[in-house]
Design a protein around this motif. Structure first.
Motif, PDB file in Angstrom:
ATOM      1  N   TRP A  50       7.504  16.043   7.041  1.00 30.95           N
ATOM      2  CA  TRP A  50       6.440  15.583   7.637  1.00 30.95           C
ATOM      3  C   TRP A  50       5.306  15.114   6.653  1.00 30.95           C
ATOM      4  CZ3 TRP A  50       6.697  20.198  11.789  1.00 30.95           C
ATOM      5  CH2 TRP A  50       7.015  19.580  13.137  1.00 30.95           C
ATOM      6  N   TRP A  51       5.579  14.361   5.914  1.00 26.44           N
ATOM      7  CA  TRP A  51       4.730  13.478   5.220  1.00 26.44           C
ATOM      8  C   TRP A  51       3.887  13.947   4.230  1.00 26.44           C
ATOM      9  CZ3 TRP A  51       1.823  11.561  10.458  1.00 26.44           C
ATOM     10  CH2 TRP A  51       2.818  11.439  11.292  1.00 26.44           C
ATOM     11  N   VAL A  52       4.216  15.135   3.901  1.00 26.56           N
ATOM     12  CA  VAL A  52       3.624  15.865   2.808  1.00 26.56           C
ATOM     13  C   VAL A  52       3.869  15.787   1.534  1.00 26.56           C
ATOM     14  CG1 VAL A  52       2.904  17.914   4.497  1.00 26.56           C
ATOM     15  CG2 VAL A  52       4.948  18.224   2.953  1.00 26.56           C
ATOM     16  N   ASP A 108      -7.622  25.306   5.526  1.00 22.45           N
ATOM     17  CA  ASP A 108      -6.097  25.560   5.533  1.00 22.45           C
ATOM     18  C   ASP A 108      -5.177  24.514   5.565  1.00 22.45           C
ATOM     19  OD1 ASP A 108      -7.214  28.028   5.132  1.00 22.45           O
ATOM     20  OD2 ASP A 108      -6.724  28.780   7.109  1.00 22.45           O
ATOM     21  N   ASN A 109      -5.639  23.370   6.204  1.00 25.51           N
ATOM     22  CA  ASN A 109      -4.731  22.281   6.985  1.00 25.51           C
ATOM     23  C   ASN A 109      -5.143  21.241   7.247  1.00 25.51           C
ATOM     24  OD1 ASN A 109      -4.963  22.865   9.717  1.00 25.51           O
ATOM     25  ND2 ASN A 109      -4.093  24.630   9.232  1.00 25.51           N
ATOM     26  N   GLY A 110      -4.579  20.316   7.715  1.00 24.42           N
ATOM     27  CA  GLY A 110      -5.049  18.794   8.365  1.00 24.42           C
ATOM     28  C   GLY A 110      -5.795  19.060   9.658  1.00 24.42           C
ATOM     29  N   SER A 111      -5.461  19.891  10.362  1.00 25.08           N
ATOM     30  CA  SER A 111      -6.221  20.032  11.762  1.00 25.08           C
ATOM     31  C   SER A 111      -7.770  20.936  11.374  1.00 25.08           C
ATOM     32  CB  SER A 111      -5.530  20.963  12.765  1.00 25.08           C
ATOM     33  OG  SER A 111      -4.371  20.625  12.848  1.00 25.08           O
ATOM     34  N   THR A 112      -7.493  21.945  10.133  1.00 28.82           N
ATOM     35  CA  THR A 112      -8.750  22.381  10.111  1.00 28.82           C
ATOM     36  C   THR A 112      -9.893  21.499   9.465  1.00 28.82           C
ATOM     37  OG1 THR A 112      -7.746  23.617   8.111  1.00 28.82           O
ATOM     38  CG2 THR A 112      -7.932  24.768  10.386  1.00 28.82           C
ATOM     39  N   ALA A 141      -5.119   7.981  18.731  1.00 33.24           N
ATOM     40  CA  ALA A 141      -5.484   8.683  17.928  1.00 33.24           C
ATOM     41  C   ALA A 141      -4.671  10.108  17.739  1.00 33.24           C
ATOM     42  CB  ALA A 141      -6.925   9.100  17.650  1.00 33.24           C
ATOM     43  N   TYR A 142      -4.233  10.584  16.750  1.00 31.33           N
ATOM     44  CA  TYR A 142      -3.742  11.880  16.354  1.00 31.33           C
ATOM     45  C   TYR A 142      -4.492  12.664  15.305  1.00 31.33           C
ATOM     46  CZ  TYR A 142      -1.085  16.142  15.433  1.00 31.33           C
ATOM     47  OH  TYR A 142      -0.844  17.396  15.340  1.00 31.33           O
ATOM     48  N   HIS A 143      -5.111  13.719  15.482  1.00 29.17           N
ATOM     49  CA  HIS A 143      -6.049  14.389  14.332  1.00 29.17           C
ATOM     50  C   HIS A 143      -5.732  15.936  14.333  1.00 29.17           C
ATOM     51  CE1 HIS A 143      -8.567  10.986  13.716  1.00 29.17           C
ATOM     52  NE2 HIS A 143      -8.664  10.797  14.948  1.00 29.17           N
ATOM     53  N   GLY A 144      -4.586  16.513  14.796  1.00 29.35           N
ATOM     54  CA  GLY A 144      -4.165  17.654  14.717  1.00 29.35           C
ATOM     55  C   GLY A 144      -4.072  18.599  16.022  1.00 29.35           C
ATOM     56  N   PHE A 199     -11.544   8.464  12.917  1.00 33.25           N
ATOM     57  CA  PHE A 199     -10.479   7.439  12.674  1.00 33.25           C
ATOM     58  C   PHE A 199      -9.423   7.699  11.566  1.00 33.25           C
ATOM     59  CE2 PHE A 199     -12.076   5.254   8.994  1.00 33.25           C
ATOM     60  CZ  PHE A 199     -13.694   5.825   9.181  1.00 33.25           C
ATOM     61  N   GLU A 200      -8.171   7.279  11.790  1.00 36.40           N
ATOM     62  CA  GLU A 200      -6.999   7.361  10.729  1.00 36.40           C
ATOM     63  C   GLU A 200      -7.189   5.831  10.331  1.00 36.40           C
ATOM     64  OE1 GLU A 200      -3.343   9.086  13.043  1.00 36.40           O
ATOM     65  OE2 GLU A 200      -4.890   8.174  14.565  1.00 36.40           O
ATOM     66  N   PRO A 201      -7.712   5.754   8.933  1.00 39.87           N
ATOM     67  CA  PRO A 201      -7.834   4.446   8.635  1.00 39.87           C
ATOM     68  C   PRO A 201      -6.428   3.877   8.183  1.00 39.87           C
ATOM     69  CG  PRO A 201      -8.524   6.183   6.856  1.00 39.87           C
ATOM     70  CD  PRO A 201      -8.155   6.781   8.077  1.00 39.87           C
ATOM     71  N   ALA A 233     -13.422   9.648   8.031  1.00 40.37           N
ATOM     72  CA  ALA A 233     -12.127   9.136   7.893  1.00 40.37           C
ATOM     73  C   ALA A 233     -11.332   9.852   7.832  1.00 40.37           C
ATOM     74  CB  ALA A 233     -12.257   8.228   6.705  1.00 40.37           C
ATOM     75  N   ASP A 234     -10.197  10.158   8.499  1.00 44.07           N
ATOM     76  CA  ASP A 234      -9.043  11.250   8.703  1.00 44.07           C
ATOM     77  C   ASP A 234      -7.958  10.706   7.644  1.00 44.07           C
ATOM     78  OD1 ASP A 234      -6.970  12.892   8.776  1.00 44.07           O
ATOM     79  OD2 ASP A 234      -6.939  12.934  11.097  1.00 44.07           O
ATOM     80  N   GLU A 235      -8.050  11.064   6.356  1.00 45.33           N
ATOM     81  CA  GLU A 235      -7.082  10.605   5.518  1.00 45.33           C
ATOM     82  C   GLU A 235      -6.014  11.719   5.097  1.00 45.33           C
ATOM     83  OE1 GLU A 235      -7.058   7.758   2.747  1.00 45.33           O
ATOM     84  OE2 GLU A 235      -9.116   7.123   3.032  1.00 45.33           O
ATOM     85  N   VAL A 236      -5.765  12.655   6.292  1.00 43.60           N
ATOM     86  CA  VAL A 236      -4.713  13.869   6.049  1.00 43.60           C
ATOM     87  C   VAL A 236      -3.594  13.160   5.866  1.00 43.60           C
ATOM     88  CG1 VAL A 236      -3.644  15.563   7.606  1.00 43.60           C
ATOM     89  CG2 VAL A 236      -6.126  15.330   7.272  1.00 43.60           C
ATOM     90  N   PHE A 237      -3.226  11.928   6.243  1.00 45.05           N
ATOM     91  CA  PHE A 237      -1.887  11.268   6.091  1.00 45.05           C
ATOM     92  C   PHE A 237      -1.814  10.235   4.983  1.00 45.05           C
ATOM     93  CE2 PHE A 237       0.644   7.593   7.955  1.00 45.05           C
ATOM     94  CZ  PHE A 237       1.858   7.857   7.195  1.00 45.05           C
ATOM     95  N   SER A 262      -5.180  16.540   3.638  1.00 40.15           N
ATOM     96  CA  SER A 262      -4.334  17.664   3.557  1.00 40.15           C
ATOM     97  C   SER A 262      -2.997  17.356   2.868  1.00 40.15           C
ATOM     98  CB  SER A 262      -4.135  18.561   4.856  1.00 40.15           C
ATOM     99  OG  SER A 262      -3.357  19.603   5.028  1.00 40.15           O
ATOM    100  N   LYS A 263      -2.038  17.410   3.512  1.00 43.41           N
ATOM    101  CA  LYS A 263      -0.520  16.981   3.344  1.00 43.41           C
ATOM    102  C   LYS A 263      -0.378  16.827   1.665  1.00 43.41           C
ATOM    103  CE  LYS A 263       0.217  14.992   7.804  1.00 43.41           C
ATOM    104  NZ  LYS A 263       1.376  15.715   8.306  1.00 43.41           N
ATOM    105  N   GLY A 264      -0.641  15.256   1.345  1.00 45.20           N
ATOM    106  CA  GLY A 264      -0.312  15.178  -0.065  1.00 45.20           C
ATOM    107  C   GLY A 264      -1.438  15.791  -1.047  1.00 45.20           C
TER     108      GLY A 264
HETATM  109  N1  PMP Z   1      -4.718  14.146  10.745  1.00 43.10           N
HETATM  110  C1  PMP Z   1      -3.617  13.314  10.825  1.00 43.10           C
HETATM  111  C2  PMP Z   1      -3.916  11.693  10.626  1.00 43.10           C
HETATM  112  C3  PMP Z   1      -2.489  13.741  10.769  1.00 43.10           C
HETATM  113  O1  PMP Z   1      -1.406  12.745  10.543  1.00 43.10           O
HETATM  114  C4  PMP Z   1      -2.189  15.156  11.037  1.00 43.10           C
HETATM  115  C5  PMP Z   1      -0.749  15.971  10.804  1.00 43.10           C
HETATM  116  N2  PMP Z   1       0.183  14.777  11.029  1.00 43.10           N
HETATM  117  C6  PMP Z   1      -3.176  16.035  11.198  1.00 43.10           C
HETATM  118  C7  PMP Z   1      -4.472  15.571  11.172  1.00 43.10           C
HETATM  119  C8  PMP Z   1      -3.091  17.382  11.181  1.00 43.10           C
HETATM  120  O2  PMP Z   1      -2.533  18.014  10.163  1.00 43.10           O
HETATM  121  P1  PMP Z   1      -2.033  19.385  10.220  1.00 43.10           P
HETATM  122  O3  PMP Z   1      -0.419  19.193  10.586  1.00 43.10           O
HETATM  123  O4  PMP Z   1      -2.049  19.919   8.527  1.00 43.10           O
HETATM  124  O5  PMP Z   1      -2.882  20.366  10.774  1.00 43.10           O
END
Ligand code: PMP
Length: 421
Positions: A50-52, A108-112, A141-144, A199-201, A233-237, A262-264
């Motif tokens: 899951w890209w982590v 705690d994670n990408g969503s938070t 978009a997907y942000h969590g 945005f997811e850049p 900028a959502d750089e979670v991924f 988050s993730k990496g």
């Molecule tokens: N933002 C982006 C761009 C993501 O890709 C993800 C998870 N795939 C999230 C946020 C949410 O992260 P998490 O699953 O750690 O809550």
């Protein structure tokens, strides 16, 4: 009962249709880019779990740093107290981000990390006494999965059950040469009500590894900046090397106001979230008025063990060999994409950095739920490769330590699948 039977009795897995899903595969260990199952079968983790995962599974250096930290301090409340790991991590990450990033907020994670970013922006305007409550986001978009993060994500099958409860967002299309001017006017018309643009850049991961050009993102960011709209900028991924450079925002000139990670961040070892922001945003909360406080904090904020994991991952990330590995993957992906381009089973291929996506020809059914998805998933699983398609799109984004042999085996299996499926 064996482990799978016990799992099926007691566990509710995420993103898994309960009646029709295949039983889960029990994994007992990991090393490098590979995972090992209970029955001895080896799987190449071509999607970095899951890209982590960026440095490989069960990395001995990260494990050692985590173990050391656990024996010294496992956790301390992060309101009124601090610890060296949190400070060092903030200093070291801020030092490699765009130069306007000055403060780090842990979660705690990408969503938070996204929730924190949204709250920072909304309250920035609230604290200044201006009513700017709208948020702009991209359509797919997907942000969590938490409610704020879901609200700023595109409406889809994932959100359908909650759509009426999500807050309203101004959704715009991805920028390109054909619509950039129209997008700019749309934004200017709304500007007095808009707090921020999230945005997811460069790459929209969950949308199907949808990629768009840095040049048009930069133009859109610069326009929002001109209109006083905060840039998230959502750089979670995309963070920590996925796009070929350390951060996707390194591909644009305009600096975001807020960044989410988050993730990496921990190399894929521990759940952790980080939101960074500018001095300007921080200063809007700096006050004698208690109502101007950012009321957000998780029990495990800045967990010392997660900080130790992130610091160890950062040490590895900054080693020259990691950037060399990233470049190696980028070049090998490009050569493979070139080789299969034009294949009759392929609609398109696209690549940004270490992320290579291949869109299968399907006729009409391109949905996330298409039957082709399961066929592809099982084909690669049987071959000992974890590739988890998004509908008819397969993508490879491996840990950077993946070997040439492992990559070549993945490419050869995909080439075979293109001929057979
Ligand atoms: N933002 C982006 C761009 C993501 O890709 C993800 C998870 N795939 C999230 C946020 C949410 O992260 P998490 O699953 O750690 O809550």
């Amino acid at each position: 009962m064996n482990l799978v039977e016990r799992d099926l009795q007691s566990i509710w897995h995420p993103y898994t249709q309960m009646k029709t899903a295949q039983p889960p595969i029990p994994i007992v260990s990991g090393k490098g880019a590979c995972l090992y199952a209970e029955d001895g079968k080896k799987y190449i983790d071509a999607i970095s779990s899951w890209w982590v995962n960026i440095h490989g599974h069960a990395h001995p250096y990260i494990a050692e740093m985590i173990a050391k930290q656990l024996l010294q301090l496992e956790h301390v409340i992060f309101a009124g107290f601090t610890h060296s790991g949190a400070v060092e991590l903030a200093e070291r990450v801020l030092a490699i981000l765009p130069s306007n990033q000055k403060k780090a907020f842990y979660s705690d994670n990408g969503s938070t990390a996204v929730e924190v970013a949204i709250k920072m922006c909304l309250q920035y305007w609230y604290n200044r006494g201006e009513e700017r409550t709208k948020i702009i986001a991209f359509k797919n978009a997907y942000h969590g999965d938490t409610f704020g993060a879901m609200s700023v994500s595109g409406r889809s099958a994932f959100t359908a059950a909650y759509d009426t409860l999500l807050f309203e967002v101004e959704f715009i299309g991805l920028p390109g040469p054909e619509n950039i001017d129209a997008l700019k006017s749309q934004i200017s018309n709304l500007r007095s009500q808009v707090s921020s643009f999230i945005f997811e850049p460069l790459v929209q991961g969950s949308a199907g590894m949808v990629m768009y050009e840095a040049k048009y993102l930069d133009e859109l960011m610069a326009h929002c900046r001109k209109e006083g709209i905060m840039l998230i900028a959502d750089e979670v991924f995309t963070g920590f090397g996925r796009t070929g450079k350390p951060f996707a925002c390194d591909h644009v000139q305009t600096q975001p106001d807020i960044m989410c990670f988050s993730k990496g961040l921990t190399g894929g070892t521990m759940a952790f979230g980080l939101t960074t922001c500018t001095q300007q945003i921080y200063d809007a909360f700096l006050s004698d008025d208690k109502m101007k406080t950012l009321f957000h904090g998780h029990s495990y904020t800045a967990n010392p063990v997660a900080c130790a994991a992130a610091l160890a991952s950062l040490d590895l990330f900054l080693e020259p060999s990691t950037q060399q590995n990233i470049n190696r993957i980028v070049n090998k992906h490009a050569a493979f994409a070139e080789k299969v381009r034009g294949h009759k089973s392929l609609k398109t291929t696209r690549q940004t950095g270490t992320i290579l996506a291949l869109e299968w020809q399907t006729g009409d059914n391109t949905s996330y739920f298409s039957g082709l998805r399961d066929k592809l998933y099982n084909y690669f699983l049987n071959a000992g490769i974890i590739l988890r398609p998004l509908g008819n799109i397969i993508y490879i984004l491996p840990p950077y330590c993946i070997t040439d042999n492992e990559l070549d085996y993945i490419y050869a299996t995909i080439a075979q699948a293109l001929d057979e499926i």
